[in-house]
Write a protein that holds these residues in place. Structure first.
Motif, mmCIF file in Angstrom:
data_model
loop_
_atom_site.group_PDB
_atom_site.id
_atom_site.type_symbol
_atom_site.label_atom_id
_atom_site.label_comp_id
_atom_site.label_asym_id
_atom_site.label_seq_id
_atom_site.Cartn_x
_atom_site.Cartn_y
_atom_site.Cartn_z
ATOM 1 N N GLY A 82 0.814 -1.213 0.000
ATOM 2 C CA GLY A 82 0.000 0.000 0.000
ATOM 3 C C GLY A 82 0.848 1.263 0.000
ATOM 4 N N GLU A 83 1.955 1.228 0.731
ATOM 5 C CA GLU A 83 2.861 2.375 0.760
ATOM 6 C C GLU A 83 3.514 2.582 -0.601
ATOM 7 O OE1 GLU A 83 5.069 2.698 4.841
ATOM 8 O OE2 GLU A 83 4.781 0.570 4.367
ATOM 9 N N ILE A 84 3.858 1.487 -1.256
ATOM 10 C CA ILE A 84 4.444 1.572 -2.595
ATOM 11 C C ILE A 84 3.421 2.129 -3.578
ATOM 12 C CG2 ILE A 84 5.379 0.222 -4.520
ATOM 13 C CD1 ILE A 84 6.574 -1.658 -2.332
ATOM 14 N N ASP A 85 2.204 1.652 -3.477
ATOM 15 C CA ASP A 85 1.140 2.150 -4.365
ATOM 16 C C ASP A 85 0.945 3.654 -4.204
ATOM 17 O OD1 ASP A 85 0.767 -0.463 -5.230
ATOM 18 O OD2 ASP A 85 -0.989 -0.808 -3.947
ATOM 19 N N MET A 86 0.944 4.119 -2.954
ATOM 20 C CA MET A 86 0.801 5.559 -2.707
ATOM 21 C C MET A 86 1.999 6.335 -3.258
ATOM 22 S SD MET A 86 -1.093 5.868 1.022
ATOM 23 C CE MET A 86 0.141 4.941 1.905
ATOM 24 N N ALA A 87 3.202 5.770 -3.119
ATOM 25 C CA ALA A 87 4.403 6.424 -3.646
ATOM 26 C C ALA A 87 4.344 6.498 -5.167
ATOM 27 C CB ALA A 87 5.655 5.687 -3.192
ATOM 28 N N ILE A 88 3.841 5.441 -5.795
ATOM 29 C CA ILE A 88 3.696 5.449 -7.257
ATOM 30 C C ILE A 88 2.696 6.522 -7.671
ATOM 31 C CG2 ILE A 88 2.838 4.141 -9.247
ATOM 32 C CD1 ILE A 88 4.099 1.635 -7.867
ATOM 33 N N ASP A 89 1.600 6.638 -6.938
ATOM 34 C CA ASP A 89 0.610 7.687 -7.236
ATOM 35 C C ASP A 89 1.243 9.076 -7.109
ATOM 36 O OD1 ASP A 89 -1.350 5.779 -7.719
ATOM 37 O OD2 ASP A 89 -2.299 6.011 -5.735
ATOM 38 N N ARG A 90 2.039 9.292 -6.062
ATOM 39 C CA ARG A 90 2.706 10.588 -5.889
ATOM 40 C C ARG A 90 3.687 10.850 -7.028
ATOM 41 N NH1 ARG A 90 3.006 8.580 -0.532
ATOM 42 N NH2 ARG A 90 5.260 8.170 -0.746
ATOM 43 N N MET A 91 4.432 9.827 -7.405
ATOM 44 C CA MET A 91 5.391 9.962 -8.507
ATOM 45 C C MET A 91 4.661 10.281 -9.810
ATOM 46 S SD MET A 91 7.902 7.071 -10.160
ATOM 47 C CE MET A 91 6.461 6.114 -10.652
ATOM 48 N N ASP A 92 3.556 9.562 -10.073
ATOM 49 C CA ASP A 92 2.778 9.815 -11.286
ATOM 50 C C ASP A 92 2.257 11.251 -11.305
ATOM 51 O OD1 ASP A 92 3.223 7.259 -12.261
ATOM 52 O OD2 ASP A 92 1.209 6.515 -11.752
ATOM 53 N N ALA A 93 1.783 11.729 -10.159
ATOM 54 C CA ALA A 93 1.270 13.104 -10.080
ATOM 55 C C ALA A 93 2.386 14.113 -10.365
ATOM 56 C CB ALA A 93 0.646 13.362 -8.703
ATOM 57 N N ARG A 94 3.561 13.891 -9.790
ATOM 58 C CA ARG A 94 4.705 14.785 -10.045
ATOM 59 C C ARG A 94 5.080 14.767 -11.532
ATOM 60 N NH1 ARG A 94 6.587 12.342 -5.312
ATOM 61 N NH2 ARG A 94 8.007 11.011 -6.500
ATOM 62 N N ASN A 95 5.143 13.575 -12.095
ATOM 63 C CA ASN A 95 5.519 13.465 -13.498
ATOM 64 C C ASN A 95 4.471 14.079 -14.426
ATOM 65 O OD1 ASN A 95 8.044 12.285 -13.168
ATOM 66 N ND2 ASN A 95 7.158 10.239 -12.993
ATOM 67 N N ASP A 96 3.211 13.952 -14.049
ATOM 68 C CA ASP A 96 2.138 14.562 -14.827
ATOM 69 C C ASP A 96 2.237 16.081 -14.764
ATOM 70 O OD1 ASP A 96 -0.161 14.390 -16.470
ATOM 71 O OD2 ASP A 96 -1.448 14.742 -14.724
ATOM 72 N N MET A 97 2.493 16.592 -13.555
ATOM 73 C CA MET A 97 2.638 18.040 -13.376
ATOM 74 C C MET A 97 3.807 18.589 -14.193
ATOM 75 S SD MET A 97 2.124 19.575 -9.505
ATOM 76 C CE MET A 97 3.719 18.986 -9.079
ATOM 77 N N ARG A 98 4.840 17.799 -14.337
ATOM 78 C CA ARG A 98 6.034 18.223 -15.079
ATOM 79 C C ARG A 98 5.920 17.963 -16.576
ATOM 80 N NH1 ARG A 98 9.669 15.356 -10.453
ATOM 81 N NH2 ARG A 98 9.539 17.055 -8.947
ATOM 82 N N GLY A 99 4.758 17.469 -17.001
ATOM 83 C CA GLY A 99 4.532 17.245 -18.412
ATOM 84 C C GLY A 99 5.231 16.023 -18.966
ATOM 85 N N ARG A 100 5.604 15.097 -18.139
ATOM 86 C CA ARG A 100 6.324 13.908 -18.604
ATOM 87 C C ARG A 100 5.400 12.837 -19.162
ATOM 88 N NH1 ARG A 100 10.436 13.794 -13.482
ATOM 89 N NH2 ARG A 100 11.783 15.470 -14.215
ATOM 90 N N PHE A 101 4.121 12.889 -18.777
ATOM 91 C CA PHE A 101 3.167 11.894 -19.283
ATOM 92 C C PHE A 101 2.330 12.530 -20.368
ATOM 93 C CE2 PHE A 101 3.249 9.712 -14.939
ATOM 94 C CZ PHE A 101 4.178 8.793 -15.360
#
Length: 101
Positions: A82-101
């Protein structure tokens, strides 16, 4: 966009120590070395296709070993899925904000 499904088990014996913490760094450096070999030797030999395939596998192997080392660190810290899943969600949000996705 590519999406990779990875299922990598941690080693049976892991330790939350300096050696374990440094292992992902060591493996990441090996990715760079393998990539350099691939780029330097690309097309330079008569058996270029076979050599390229071998060096490509070398890069892939080093990438997977880096992921293994990170998984071992997570296990050493007793991190739950669950902690890994939350970290992945945070990483995805950061990458989305930075225009990487």
């Amino acid at each position: 966009m590519r999406h990779y499904e990875l299922s990598i088990r941690p080693f049976r014996q892991v330790a939350c120590d300096k050696e374990q913490a440094l292992k992902p760094l060591e493996e990441a450096a090996e990715i760079y070395g393998a990539w350099q070999e691939l780029i330097i030797h690309d097309g330079m030999t008569p058996d270029a296709d076979a050599r390229r395939a071998m060096l490509r596998d070398y890069v892939i192997d080093e990438c997977v070993e880096t992921i293994q080392a990170a998984v071992n660190m997570l296990a050493a810290l007793t991190i739950e899925q669950g902690e890994i899943d939350m970290a992945i969600d945070r990483m995805d949000a950061r990458n989305d904000m930075r225009g990487r996705f």
